[in-house]
Enzyme design. Structure first.
Site, PDB file in Angstrom:
ATOM      1  N   GLY A 117       0.757  -1.266  -0.066  1.00 20.32           N
ATOM      2  CA  GLY A 117      -0.165  -0.062   0.077  1.00 20.32           C
ATOM      3  C   GLY A 117       0.925   1.399   0.071  1.00 20.32           C
ATOM      4  O   GLY A 117       1.914   1.260   0.260  1.00 20.32           O
TER       5      GLY A 117
ATOM      6  N   ARG B 104      -2.315   8.978   3.215  1.00 19.61           N
ATOM      7  CA  ARG B 104      -2.669   9.796   4.464  1.00 19.61           C
ATOM      8  C   ARG B 104      -1.126  10.126   5.347  1.00 19.61           C
ATOM      9  O   ARG B 104      -1.321  11.084   6.224  1.00 19.61           O
ATOM     10  CB  ARG B 104      -3.565   9.195   5.553  1.00 19.61           C
ATOM     11  CG  ARG B 104      -4.859   9.341   5.060  1.00 19.61           C
ATOM     12  CD  ARG B 104      -5.846   8.809   6.012  1.00 19.61           C
ATOM     13  NE  ARG B 104      -6.181   7.422   5.670  1.00 19.61           N
ATOM     14  CZ  ARG B 104      -6.683   6.379   6.563  1.00 19.61           C
ATOM     15  NH1 ARG B 104      -7.202   7.237   7.846  1.00 19.61           N
ATOM     16  NH2 ARG B 104      -6.706   5.372   6.410  1.00 19.61           N
TER      17      ARG B 104
ATOM     18  N   GLY C 102     -13.295  -3.893   9.660  1.00 18.52           N
ATOM     19  CA  GLY C 102     -14.137  -5.135   9.235  1.00 18.52           C
ATOM     20  C   GLY C 102     -14.827  -5.415  10.309  1.00 18.52           C
ATOM     21  O   GLY C 102     -14.181  -5.898  11.489  1.00 18.52           O
TER      22      GLY C 102
ATOM     23  N   TYR D  46      40.970  16.612  24.064  1.00 19.80           N
ATOM     24  CA  TYR D  46      40.748  15.532  22.827  1.00 19.80           C
ATOM     25  C   TYR D  46      42.013  14.309  22.753  1.00 19.80           C
ATOM     26  O   TYR D  46      42.986  14.801  22.829  1.00 19.80           O
ATOM     27  CB  TYR D  46      40.909  16.130  21.399  1.00 19.80           C
ATOM     28  CG  TYR D  46      40.642  15.208  20.370  1.00 19.80           C
ATOM     29  CD1 TYR D  46      39.561  14.288  20.042  1.00 19.80           C
ATOM     30  CD2 TYR D  46      41.873  14.814  19.461  1.00 19.80           C
ATOM     31  CE1 TYR D  46      39.212  13.382  19.275  1.00 19.80           C
ATOM     32  CE2 TYR D  46      41.553  13.848  18.630  1.00 19.80           C
ATOM     33  CZ  TYR D  46      40.575  12.859  18.357  1.00 19.80           C
ATOM     34  OH  TYR D  46      40.408  12.172  17.507  1.00 19.80           O
TER      35      TYR D  46
ATOM     36  N   TYR E 243      46.094  13.193  13.499  1.00 17.23           N
ATOM     37  CA  TYR E 243      45.795  13.120  12.087  1.00 17.23           C
ATOM     38  C   TYR E 243      46.812  14.225  11.359  1.00 17.23           C
ATOM     39  O   TYR E 243      46.797  15.414  11.779  1.00 17.23           O
ATOM     40  CB  TYR E 243      44.340  13.592  11.820  1.00 17.23           C
ATOM     41  CG  TYR E 243      43.997  13.468  10.647  1.00 17.23           C
ATOM     42  CD1 TYR E 243      43.897  12.433   9.553  1.00 17.23           C
ATOM     43  CD2 TYR E 243      43.027  14.636   9.833  1.00 17.23           C
ATOM     44  CE1 TYR E 243      43.469  12.385   8.486  1.00 17.23           C
ATOM     45  CE2 TYR E 243      42.596  14.599   8.776  1.00 17.23           C
ATOM     46  CZ  TYR E 243      42.917  13.342   7.764  1.00 17.23           C
ATOM     47  OH  TYR E 243      42.226  13.332   6.749  1.00 17.23           O
TER      48      TYR E 243
HETATM   49  C1  UD1 Z   1      -8.220  -4.390   6.502  1.00 18.25           C
HETATM   50  C2  UD1 Z   1      -9.270  -5.471   6.405  1.00 18.25           C
HETATM   51  C3  UD1 Z   1     -10.352  -5.168   7.507  1.00 18.25           C
HETATM   52  C4  UD1 Z   1      -9.688  -5.330   8.817  1.00 18.25           C
HETATM   53  C5  UD1 Z   1      -8.465  -4.091   8.683  1.00 18.25           C
HETATM   54  C6  UD1 Z   1      -7.354  -3.924   9.948  1.00 18.25           C
HETATM   55  C7  UD1 Z   1      -9.534  -6.375   4.358  1.00 18.25           C
HETATM   56  C8  UD1 Z   1     -10.491  -6.134   3.057  1.00 18.25           C
HETATM   57  N1  UD1 Z   1     -10.092  -5.581   5.396  1.00 18.25           N
HETATM   58  O1  UD1 Z   1      -8.829  -3.099   5.945  1.00 18.25           O
HETATM   59  O2  UD1 Z   1     -11.238  -6.110   7.631  1.00 18.25           O
HETATM   60  O3  UD1 Z   1     -10.601  -4.625   9.842  1.00 18.25           O
HETATM   61  O4  UD1 Z   1      -7.536  -4.471   7.545  1.00 18.25           O
HETATM   62  O5  UD1 Z   1      -6.356  -2.811   9.886  1.00 18.25           O
HETATM   63  O6  UD1 Z   1      -8.657  -7.025   4.245  1.00 18.25           O
HETATM   64  N2  UD1 Z   1      -2.489  -4.103   0.997  1.00 18.25           N
HETATM   65  C9  UD1 Z   1      -1.584  -4.559  -0.086  1.00 18.25           C
HETATM   66  N3  UD1 Z   1      -2.109  -4.694  -1.320  1.00 18.25           N
HETATM   67  C10 UD1 Z   1      -3.380  -4.260  -1.564  1.00 18.25           C
HETATM   68  C11 UD1 Z   1      -4.074  -3.957  -0.496  1.00 18.25           C
HETATM   69  C12 UD1 Z   1      -3.714  -3.745   0.715  1.00 18.25           C
HETATM   70  O7  UD1 Z   1      -0.267  -5.013   0.275  1.00 18.25           O
HETATM   71  O8  UD1 Z   1      -3.719  -4.566  -2.740  1.00 18.25           O
HETATM   72  C13 UD1 Z   1      -1.895  -3.845   2.355  1.00 18.25           C
HETATM   73  C14 UD1 Z   1      -1.720  -2.656   2.766  1.00 18.25           C
HETATM   74  O9  UD1 Z   1      -0.406  -2.019   2.534  1.00 18.25           O
HETATM   75  C15 UD1 Z   1      -2.015  -2.584   4.212  1.00 18.25           C
HETATM   76  C16 UD1 Z   1      -2.759  -3.847   4.381  1.00 18.25           C
HETATM   77  O10 UD1 Z   1      -2.607  -4.689   3.147  1.00 18.25           O
HETATM   78  O11 UD1 Z   1      -0.807  -2.877   4.904  1.00 18.25           O
HETATM   79  C17 UD1 Z   1      -4.211  -3.691   4.756  1.00 18.25           C
HETATM   80  O12 UD1 Z   1      -4.716  -2.752   3.568  1.00 18.25           O
HETATM   81  P1  UD1 Z   1      -5.701  -1.782   3.641  1.00 18.25           P
HETATM   82  O13 UD1 Z   1      -6.031  -1.138   2.744  1.00 18.25           O
HETATM   83  O14 UD1 Z   1      -5.187  -0.855   4.873  1.00 18.25           O
HETATM   84  O15 UD1 Z   1      -7.074  -2.638   4.566  1.00 18.25           O
HETATM   85  P2  UD1 Z   1      -8.364  -1.929   5.576  1.00 18.25           P
HETATM   86  O16 UD1 Z   1      -9.154  -1.178   4.574  1.00 18.25           O
HETATM   87  O17 UD1 Z   1      -7.443  -1.337   6.274  1.00 18.25           O
END
Ligand code: UD1
Ligand code: MG
Length: 461
Positions: A14, A18, A140, A367, A388
């Site tokens: 990700g 933010r 979630g 020193y 030095y």
């Molecule tokens: C996710 C969970 C949610 C949970 C929450 C806890 C899902 C669909 N939802 O939501 O149920 O309550 O985490 O924090 O899983 N990432 C990738 N590739 C992607 C998307 C995300 O590597 O395509 C990584 C992001 O960098 C991050 C993590 O996965 O580290 C979670 O992704 P994020 O988009 O933050 O999920 P949430 O919407 O927070």
């Protein structure tokens, strides 16, 4: 012990919009270590068969920073959702393995919490880490049936009003049998509010297939905090530091204010040591017992023996201090400093690659670099080892019981024999034999009839 091979998948693709940063989110630091570094440390201590890290945004920066670690890097070119992200890693995972999913932006997760989750996979094809929160907003929600069995996870943005009232949330952490996970992931789609392939949809798929689902809770809800903003980054930093402070106090150390200590690495300390406010410890620091550390000290990768007193504003890096050493205030002990028992290093003294034998002293404005100082030798105020020459470093060897008067320069390479005395203000360019007095300053003269200049009298206008 879990029966199957453990494969850990860490999601770190990700962007972290933010954070408002050019740095990938997982490269932001808590306690001087990137977020992903904390997660990797935890993953490594679980001794898995393999660690797969899914990267996308800022991939080069991340892989370069952790190039020393044994990691299977998996690229997710488009962030299509957490389910899609896990899917990218599965080709590297054998069917009979267990898969533990961790998050690169959730750094405080502990081995103590993850171990029972992994163990649950011995009897369940899917085990979730869930938590009950008073404010579950954005997360979630876990749905359960009348017999309290987990039936699915509904994302906040997809939830009904009734579902939004559920307090049990998905932390994101889960452990699953690889073959089953592959099957469930093949079935998920992106028909949801965010148009993403949700990892969470595997729960309903497992339930629909009649599989039992385990749900465990973390030891402490702080462990599951994910970082999305700089404010959350600072909150997690404080939680981490509070934990370090509590750990030190539990081992018998007095912290004058546990809210004003920063540990960026690991510190161990014996009993009855006292650490005053605003001290920063970096890397691996070992402190003995009955040590006193004054305010505003920075100590990195060093050892400090029993009964030492470190006065305020002292900086110590890669140094080893014996027992009953006094250092500071305002001393700077640089890498390669070794102080034997009862050495005293005073204010505005800088040492580097310097060995001080038992009971020797440099109390003011000095020193000492690339040097060894014998037992009970006294280095006066303002002494400089000129180590030095503009191209190379040279050694100064000072014997036992030597007295170096104030404001001397010892031009290395040079050897001062045991018991020698160097007169104040001398520039010593050749070796001094044991017991000798060496003086290189010019003789004092008095000039008869000399008159101090005076300003001309102001002229009348
Ligand atoms: C996710 C969970 C949610 C949970 C929450 C806890 C899902 C669909 N939802 O939501 O149920 O309550 O985490 O924090 O899983 N990432 C990738 N590739 C992607 C998307 C995300 O590597 O395509 C990584 C992001 O960098 C991050 C993590 O996965 O580290 C979670 O992704 P994020 O988009 O933050 O999920 P949430 O919407 O927070
Ligand atoms: Mg998130």
């Amino acid at each position: 012990m879990p029966t199957s091979e453990l494969h850990i998948v860490i999601l770190a693709a990700g962007k972290g919009t933010r954070m408002r940063s050019s740095l990938p989110k997982v490269m932001h630091e808590v306690a001087g270590t990137p977020l992903l570094g904390h997660v990797l440390d935890t993953a490594i201590s679980l001794q898995p068969a393999a660690i797969h890290v899914v990267v996308g945004h800022g991939r080069e920066q991340i892989t370069e920073r952790f190039s020393h670690a044994s990691i299977n890097w998996v690229e997710q070119t488009e962030q299509l959702g957490t389910g899609h992200a896990v899917q990218q890693a599965l080709p590297g995972v054998p069917d009979d393995a267990d898969v533990l999913v961790l998050y690169g932006d959730v750094p405080l997760i502990s081995v103590a919490t993850l171990t029972p989750l992994i163990e649950a996979c011995d009897s369940f094809p899917l085990a979730l880490l869930t938590a009950s929160l008073t404010n579950p907003s954005g997360l979630g929600r876990i749905t359960r049936d009348d017999s309290n069995e987990v039936t699915g996870i509904v994302e906040h943005k997809d939830a009904s009003a009734a579902q939004l009232a559920i307090n049990e949330i998905n932390t994101g952490f889960l452990c699953a049998h690889a073959k089953a996970l592959r099957g469930w992931l093949d079935k998920i789609d992106n028909n949801n509010a965010q148009g993403e392939y949700y990892l969470t949809d595997i729960v309903a798929a497992a339930h629909a297939a009649g599989e039992p689902i385990a749900a465990h809770q973390p030891q402490n809800n702080d462990e599951i905090i994910g970082i999305n903003s700089r404010q959350q980054l600072s909150e997690v930093e404080r939680l981490y530091q509070t934990h370090q402070a509590n750990h030190l106090m539990a081992s018998g150390v007095t912290l004058i204010d546990p809210a004003r200590i920063d540990v960026r690495g690991s510190v161990s300390a014996g009993q009855d040591s006292i650490i005053d406010v605003n001290c920063v410890f970096v890397g691996d620091v070992k402190i003995g017992s009955n040590v006193q550390i004054g305010p505003n000290c920075v100590i990195r990768d060093s050892e400090i023996g029993d009964h030492c007193i470190i006065h305020p504003n002292t900086v110590i890096e890669q140094a080893v201090l014996g027992q009953r050493v006094n250092a500071g205030p305002f001393a700077r002990l640089r890498p390669g400093t070794e102080l034997e028992d009862e050495v005293r290093i005073g204010n505005f003294v800088e040492t580097k690659n310097a060995k001080f034998a038992k009971g020797s002293k440099a109390n003011h404005l000095t020193y000492v670099g690339d040097a060894s100082v014998g037992e009970k030798t006294n280095i006066g105020a303002g002494v400089i080892t000129c180590n030095y020459d503009g191209a190379n470093k040279h050694q100064t060897t000072i014997g036992e019981n030597v007295f170096v008067g104030s404001d001397c320069q010892l031009v290395a390479p040079v050897v001062i024999g045991d018991g020698a005395t160097i007169g104040a203000g001398s520039t010593i360019t050749s070796d001094v034999a044991p017991g000798q007095l060496a003086i290189s300053r010019s003789r004092q003269r008095e000039i008869d009839g000399w008159q101090r200049p005076v300003k001309p009298a102001p002229r009348d206008k």
